[in-house]
Design a protein around this motif. Structure first.
Motif, PDB file in Angstrom:
ATOM      1  N   UNK A  73       0.742  -1.289  -0.137  1.00 33.28           N
ATOM      2  CA  UNK A  73       0.015  -0.069   0.084  1.00 33.28           C
ATOM      3  C   UNK A  73       0.769   1.278  -0.137  1.00 33.28           C
ATOM      4  N   UNK A  74       2.269   1.227   0.187  1.00 31.76           N
ATOM      5  CA  UNK A  74       2.876   2.338   0.299  1.00 31.76           C
ATOM      6  C   UNK A  74       3.467   2.808  -1.238  1.00 31.76           C
ATOM      7  N   UNK A  75       3.578   4.144  -1.192  1.00 31.35           N
ATOM      8  CA  UNK A  75       3.939   4.754  -2.462  1.00 31.35           C
ATOM      9  C   UNK A  75       5.225   4.177  -3.044  1.00 31.35           C
ATOM     10  N   UNK A  76       6.206   4.118  -1.933  1.00 33.78           N
ATOM     11  CA  UNK A  76       7.446   3.652  -2.465  1.00 33.78           C
ATOM     12  C   UNK A  76       7.502   2.287  -3.125  1.00 33.78           C
ATOM     13  N   UNK A  77       6.415   1.630  -2.715  1.00 30.37           N
ATOM     14  CA  UNK A  77       6.404   0.127  -3.265  1.00 30.37           C
ATOM     15  C   UNK A  77       6.054   0.375  -4.776  1.00 30.37           C
ATOM     16  N   UNK A  78       5.224   0.986  -5.203  1.00 29.63           N
ATOM     17  CA  UNK A  78       4.767   1.449  -6.544  1.00 29.63           C
ATOM     18  C   UNK A  78       5.879   1.880  -7.231  1.00 29.63           C
ATOM     19  N   UNK A  79       6.735   2.910  -6.758  1.00 35.61           N
ATOM     20  CA  UNK A  79       7.872   3.536  -7.339  1.00 35.61           C
ATOM     21  C   UNK A  79       8.819   2.441  -7.643  1.00 35.61           C
ATOM     22  N   UNK A  80       9.374   1.600  -6.635  1.00 34.46           N
ATOM     23  CA  UNK A  80      10.299   0.668  -6.671  1.00 34.46           C
ATOM     24  C   UNK A  80       9.769  -0.350  -7.790  1.00 34.46           C
ATOM     25  N   UNK A  81       8.512  -0.704  -8.036  1.00 36.56           N
ATOM     26  CA  UNK A  81       8.233  -1.688  -8.822  1.00 36.56           C
ATOM     27  C   UNK A  81       8.071  -0.991 -10.318  1.00 36.56           C
ATOM     28  N   UNK A  82       8.161   0.391 -10.368  1.00 40.41           N
ATOM     29  CA  UNK A  82       8.136   0.920 -11.815  1.00 40.41           C
ATOM     30  C   UNK A  82       9.734   0.882 -12.029  1.00 40.41           C
ATOM     31  N   UNK A  83      10.518   1.304 -11.412  1.00 41.93           N
ATOM     32  CA  UNK A  83      11.925   1.293 -11.416  1.00 41.93           C
ATOM     33  C   UNK A  83      12.409  -0.111 -11.864  1.00 41.93           C
ATOM     34  N   UNK A  84      11.912  -1.141 -11.030  1.00 40.93           N
ATOM     35  CA  UNK A  84      12.342  -2.601 -11.674  1.00 40.93           C
ATOM     36  C   UNK A  84      11.960  -2.940 -12.941  1.00 40.93           C
ATOM     37  N   UNK A  85      10.933  -2.353 -13.432  1.00 41.42           N
ATOM     38  CA  UNK A  85      10.059  -2.769 -14.689  1.00 41.42           C
ATOM     39  C   UNK A  85      10.995  -1.996 -15.792  1.00 41.42           C
ATOM     40  N   UNK A  86      11.211  -0.775 -15.443  1.00 37.52           N
ATOM     41  CA  UNK A  86      11.924   0.138 -16.403  1.00 37.52           C
ATOM     42  C   UNK A  86      13.276  -0.223 -16.704  1.00 37.52           C
ATOM     43  N   UNK A  87      14.178  -0.658 -15.605  1.00 36.53           N
ATOM     44  CA  UNK A  87      15.367  -1.105 -15.605  1.00 36.53           C
ATOM     45  C   UNK A  87      15.598  -2.388 -16.189  1.00 36.53           C
ATOM     46  N   UNK A  88      14.692  -3.212 -16.082  1.00 35.06           N
ATOM     47  CA  UNK A  88      14.738  -4.582 -16.779  1.00 35.06           C
ATOM     48  C   UNK A  88      14.742  -4.537 -18.070  1.00 35.06           C
ATOM     49  N   UNK A  89      13.580  -3.562 -18.617  1.00 31.77           N
ATOM     50  CA  UNK A  89      13.285  -3.429 -20.059  1.00 31.77           C
ATOM     51  C   UNK A  89      14.514  -2.769 -20.821  1.00 31.77           C
TER      52      UNK A  89
END
Length: 331
Positions: A49-65
């Motif tokens: 539910x934390x905002x940081x969780x969503x940001x980290x998930x977005x970073x993971x997706x972006x870096x992986x791609x």
């Protein structure tokens, strides 16, 4: 069945083009794995539910791609480079791939017709016999050094260095007599032209009084002497100016190269190139090795040819990793 095996091996080496060189691909992949591990571990320990969780998930997706795209791009560039490299330096590949085949052929002929082996024997002599084929091709390959790997450039540089040593060793022995012949021939030419414009007053007077090292006379080797006289005649007839001596030493290098490539027989008895001398010279202290005459030339030229042979075998070993070329390189 044999054709299938050859096709599969060529396919395997072609696929290997994607990963050559491997360093950029491996570094990108390692960075991707480490980044993903850190971000995944971090995300797993967060509240969804934390905002940081969503940001980290977005970073993971972006870096992986991004890294996957970078890796795919690097693989494509590698394959394109390696296929173009094989096309641009195909003469070089044919030369190094067929080196051992030619070595074996020369040694076999030498052992069968001993009367022809008056200049040497063994692998180092076979290498000396091949200088006319390999040196021009290696020089041309260096003009396309963008398609060569660093290890290949280093080995080619070593080969050309050792070849230059061979030319230099012969050059030192022949220069005095060559300059003397230049002086004599030029004087004769000037006399024939009525010494027009007083251009016969060259600085070559007395050149004929020079003696070769170790009191050796080039006239002791008739074929070599006649070859030099012929080359001097051609050279002087094209140049009738007072600065002719400025270019003589450089011209002699070209003359020696011509002899090494196409007229090796003229060096009979002037030096010999053998495996035995190559092995012995590695054990002889430089201070104990005579710096003049037949023995010095024979030892040092054998040593240079042996070094060239080693470098050529290393280049051939690399050629065994090339599709469609490995069959000849392993032959």
């Amino acid at each position: 069945m044999v054709k299938v095996k050859i096709w599969l091996k060529n396919l395997r080496y072609s696929v290997a083009f994607l990963f050559r060189p491997i360093t950029p691909v491996a570094f990108s992949f390692l960075f991707l794995v480490l980044t993903c591990i850190v971000l995944v571990v971090t995300i797993m320990n967060m509240d969804e539910n934390l905002k940081v969780y969503e940001i980290s998930l977005s970073i993971l997706t972006g870096i992986t791609a991004s890294l996957l795209i970078a890796i795919m791009s690097e693989l494509y560039n590698n394959y394109r480079f390696n296929t173009k490299r094989q096309r641009e330096i195909r003469k070089y590949f044919r030369c190094v791939a067929g080196y051992e085949i030619h070595q074996s052929s020369i040694m076999e002929v030498n052992s069968e017709y001993e009367s022809d082996v008056t200049l040497g024997d063994g692998r180092v002599y076979a290498t000396f016999r091949q200088l006319g084929e390999i040196i021009p091709i290696l020089r041309e390959a260096l003009n396309n050094r963008d398609y060569l790997y660093r290890t290949e450039i280093n080995e080619i540089d070593d080969i050309l260095y050792n070849y230059d040593e061979i030319v230099k060793i012969i050059w030192v022995g022949l220069l005095p007599e060559y300059m003397s012949l230049i002086s004599q021939r030029h004087d004769e030419s000037c006399d024939g032209k009525a010494k027009e414009d007083n251009k016969c007053n060259l600085e070559g007077e007395g050149m004929g009084d020079q003696e070769l090292i170790d009191d050796e006379s080039i006239t002791d080797y008739p074929e070599l002497y006649n070859f030099l006289k012929t080359e001097v005649m051609y050279y002087v007839e094209k140049k009738y100016n007072p600065d002719i001596y400025d270019k003589d030493p450089e011209q002699l290098e070209s003359v020696i190269e011509k002899a090494v490539f196409y007229d090796r027989h003229i060096f009979n008895e002037y030096f010999e190139v053998t495996d035995t001398r190559y092995e012995l010279v590695k054990l002889i202290d430089d201070e104990k090795l005579s710096k003049r005459g037949f023995e010095f030339r024979s030892y040092m030229i054998s040593k240079a040819c042996g070094n060239i042979d080693k470098s050529m075998l290393k280049l051939q070993k690399r050629a065994t990793k090339e599709p469609h070329i490995w069959t000849m390189a392993k032959g």
